[in-house]
Design an enzyme around this catalytic site. Structure first.
Site, PDB file in Angstrom:
ATOM      1  N   ASP A 190      22.980 -13.982  63.450  1.00  0.00           N
ATOM      2  CA  ASP A 190      24.092 -14.143  64.085  1.00  0.00           C
ATOM      3  C   ASP A 190      24.148 -15.796  64.759  1.00  0.00           C
ATOM      4  O   ASP A 190      23.209 -16.288  64.538  1.00  0.00           O
ATOM      5  CB  ASP A 190      24.256 -12.963  65.295  1.00  0.00           C
ATOM      6  CG  ASP A 190      23.374 -13.078  66.180  1.00  0.00           C
ATOM      7  OD1 ASP A 190      22.168 -14.341  66.263  1.00  0.00           O
ATOM      8  OD2 ASP A 190      23.308 -12.588  67.307  1.00  0.00           O
ATOM      9  N   ASP A 192      24.416 -17.188  68.764  1.00  0.00           N
ATOM     10  CA  ASP A 192      24.116 -16.908  70.185  1.00  0.00           C
ATOM     11  C   ASP A 192      24.691 -17.852  71.014  1.00  0.00           C
ATOM     12  O   ASP A 192      24.277 -19.096  70.788  1.00  0.00           O
ATOM     13  CB  ASP A 192      22.874 -16.449  70.669  1.00  0.00           C
ATOM     14  CG  ASP A 192      22.332 -15.251  69.501  1.00  0.00           C
ATOM     15  OD1 ASP A 192      22.810 -14.139  69.766  1.00  0.00           O
ATOM     16  OD2 ASP A 192      21.444 -15.747  68.763  1.00  0.00           O
ATOM     17  N   ASP A 265      27.465 -13.664  69.145  1.00  0.00           N
ATOM     18  CA  ASP A 265      27.209 -13.251  70.346  1.00  0.00           C
ATOM     19  C   ASP A 265      27.546 -14.191  71.519  1.00  0.00           C
ATOM     20  O   ASP A 265      27.025 -15.223  71.549  1.00  0.00           O
ATOM     21  CB  ASP A 265      25.474 -13.046  70.546  1.00  0.00           C
ATOM     22  CG  ASP A 265      25.109 -11.437  70.770  1.00  0.00           C
ATOM     23  OD1 ASP A 265      26.011 -10.784  70.838  1.00  0.00           O
ATOM     24  OD2 ASP A 265      23.931 -11.272  70.516  1.00  0.00           O
TER      25      ASP A 265
HETATM   26  N1  CTP Z   1      19.094 -10.145  73.493  1.00  0.00           N
HETATM   27  C1  CTP Z   1      19.120  -9.658  74.867  1.00  0.00           C
HETATM   28  N2  CTP Z   1      20.051  -8.636  74.850  1.00  0.00           N
HETATM   29  C2  CTP Z   1      20.250  -7.909  73.634  1.00  0.00           C
HETATM   30  C3  CTP Z   1      20.252  -8.651  72.562  1.00  0.00           C
HETATM   31  C4  CTP Z   1      19.453  -9.716  72.544  1.00  0.00           C
HETATM   32  O1  CTP Z   1      18.402 -10.104  75.672  1.00  0.00           O
HETATM   33  N3  CTP Z   1      21.104  -6.838  73.679  1.00  0.00           N
HETATM   34  C5  CTP Z   1      18.219 -11.532  73.205  1.00  0.00           C
HETATM   35  C6  CTP Z   1      16.914 -11.257  72.531  1.00  0.00           C
HETATM   36  O2  CTP Z   1      15.930 -10.788  73.304  1.00  0.00           O
HETATM   37  C7  CTP Z   1      16.723 -12.725  72.129  1.00  0.00           C
HETATM   38  C8  CTP Z   1      18.137 -13.164  72.020  1.00  0.00           C
HETATM   39  O3  CTP Z   1      19.160 -12.361  72.779  1.00  0.00           O
HETATM   40  O4  CTP Z   1      15.905 -13.415  73.076  1.00  0.00           O
HETATM   41  C9  CTP Z   1      18.388 -13.326  70.644  1.00  0.00           C
HETATM   42  O5  CTP Z   1      18.752 -12.376  69.979  1.00  0.00           O
HETATM   43  P1  CTP Z   1      18.991 -12.081  68.528  1.00  0.00           P
HETATM   44  O6  CTP Z   1      20.477 -13.012  68.389  1.00  0.00           O
HETATM   45  O7  CTP Z   1      19.047 -10.944  68.088  1.00  0.00           O
HETATM   46  O8  CTP Z   1      17.593 -12.662  67.790  1.00  0.00           O
HETATM   47  P2  CTP Z   1      17.593 -14.249  67.330  1.00  0.00           P
HETATM   48  O9  CTP Z   1      16.281 -14.569  67.858  1.00  0.00           O
HETATM   49  O10 CTP Z   1      18.794 -15.096  67.399  1.00  0.00           O
HETATM   50  O11 CTP Z   1      17.322 -14.011  65.624  1.00  0.00           O
HETATM   51  P3  CTP Z   1      18.576 -14.114  64.653  1.00  0.00           P
HETATM   52  O12 CTP Z   1      18.284 -15.715  64.009  1.00  0.00           O
HETATM   53  O13 CTP Z   1      18.023 -13.331  63.587  1.00  0.00           O
HETATM   54  O14 CTP Z   1      19.686 -13.863  65.191  1.00  0.00           O
HETATM   55 MN    MN Z   2      20.666 -14.613  67.178  1.00  0.00          MN
HETATM   56 MN    MN Z   3      22.177 -12.422  69.175  1.00  0.00          MN
END
Ligand code: CTP
Ligand code: MN
Ligand code: MN
Ligand code: MN
Length: 340
Positions: A190, A192, A265
């Site tokens: 995703d 963020d 996100d």
């Molecule tokens: N996070 C959070 N609360 C959530 C979901 C995620 O605090 N309900 C935080 C996670 O702990 C992380 C950050 O948001 O530190 C990013 O999460 P995520 O997008 O799931 O992972 P990424 O590290 O960005 O990996 P990816 O590249 O696959 O998205």
């Molecule tokens: Mn992410």
């Molecule tokens: Mn995320």
């Protein structure tokens, strides 16, 4: 040939937040095997085992070279799990192989890859005989298939659009790319973003405005909110948060569609909590978990994405990530080294 190669015995601090972990991984075959076991444990609701595998994988990711023999790992933390020894000795393990071949694991992976589908829903579908997307469609349910990774270029394109939305609805509001892309990952599941305004309080009510601007103004891309824009705080934290599907034009997955679905996100934070939110949303998930474990176990403090409290419940304010690491008695670890 020279004689016996010198075997380095690795020495590594216990907590991932005490270590630097770049994207360069010298032990990918081992960490892939452990990540697979972690994922399987998590999908089957065995959180403790999942964390143990994640910690072991993180420890191997931080090593400066490939592990040649188990003796190099003697005394290292997190490596108690018995299947790791088997993986080290044979390159795999019976559990890794049986997991890979398991219909249930494959089905869980495919189904939880769908936006908004967690282990519980996937488990129910499997018990109803639904194991893949064809069977899901045949059962009359329609979901956006968005398993394809998001590229950095797509993240940049989305950033430009979100930036425009945010500054249009509130002058001076700022956005920062967080998550994996801030850590330098070339792709992710995703994109963020953290949104704030330099004047405390001005960020209130921002999320619904951003979302409706995006829906109205961008002709070709729009958002589908899962939580509902500006919906009060969900379980994880108290920020305004919006989990969305962003429809990016011009990059069709299939000829039938003119757009490609990307998860986005969005999180809004008041400026007073911005450093904590930035640290908390940059990840990796294991790095965050280890930061909180360090704060609690080693410092008697409590860290969240909003604040840091010491054992007397005194709020330790911070204007930057560097200050938070300093409060915790940790050396600063830059985002690109938080890939634990
Ligand atoms: N996070 C959070 N609360 C959530 C979901 C995620 O605090 N309900 C935080 C996670 O702990 C992380 C950050 O948001 O530190 C990013 O999460 P995520 O997008 O799931 O992972 P990424 O590290 O960005 O990996 P990816 O590249 O696959 O998205
Ligand atoms: Mn992410
Ligand atoms: Mn995320
Ligand atoms: Mn290296």
């Amino acid at each position: 040939q020279a004689g016996e190669p010198e075997v380095e015995v690795f020495s590594v601090p216990s907590y991932a937040c005490q270590r630097r972990t770049s994207l360069e991984n010298h032990n990918a075959p081992l960490t892939d095997a452990l990540s697979l076991l972690a994922e399987n444990a998590e999908l089957n609701d065995e959180e403790g085992r999942g964390v143990a595998f994640r910690r072991a994988a993180a420890l191997l990711k931080t090593l400066p070279s490939a592990v040649m023999s188990a003796s190099q790992l003697r005394g290292l933390p997190c490596l108690g799990e018995h299947s790791l020894r088997e993986i080290l000795e044979t390159g795999t393990s019976t559990e890794v192989e049986s997991t890979k071949g398991s219909e249930r694991f494959k089905a869980l992976k495919v189904l939880t890859g769908i936006f908004g589908v967690g282990a519980k829903t996937a488990d129910r579908w499997i018990r109803e005989g639904i194991h893949d997307l064809h069977q899901l469609r045949a059962s009359g349910q329609h979901y956006a298939d968005i398993n394809q990774p998001v590229t950095r270029a797509e993240a940049d394109a989305i950033e430009a659009i979100v930036e425009k939305a945010v500054s249009s609805v509130l002058r001076g509001a700022q956005i920062v790319l967080t998550g994996g892309f801030r850590r330098g990952k070339p792709s992710g599941h995703d994109v963020d973003f953290l949104i704030t305004h330099p004047e405390e309080g001005r960020e209130e009510g921002l999320m619904p405005k951003v979302v409706s601007w995006l829906e109205k103004t961008t002709r070709n891309s729009y958002l589908e909110s899962k939580d509902g824009p500006g919906r009060p705080p969900s379980n994880m934290d108290r920020f305004e948060r919006c989990l969305s599907i962003f429809k990016l034009p011009g990059a069709a997955e299939t000829p039938q569609r003119a757009w490609r679905a990307v998860r986005v996100d969005l999180v809004v934070s008041p400026i007073s909590q911005f450093a904590f939110a930035l640290l908390g949303w940059t990840g990796s998930k294991l790095f965050e978990r280890e930061l909180r474990r360090w704060a609690g176990h080693e410092r008697g403090m409590s860290l969240s994405s909003h604040a840091l409290y010491d054992n007397k419940q005194v709020n330790e304010g911070a204007a930057s990530e560097e200050e938070i690491f300093a409060h915790l008695g940790l050396e600063f670890v830059p985002p690109s080294e938080r890939n634990a």
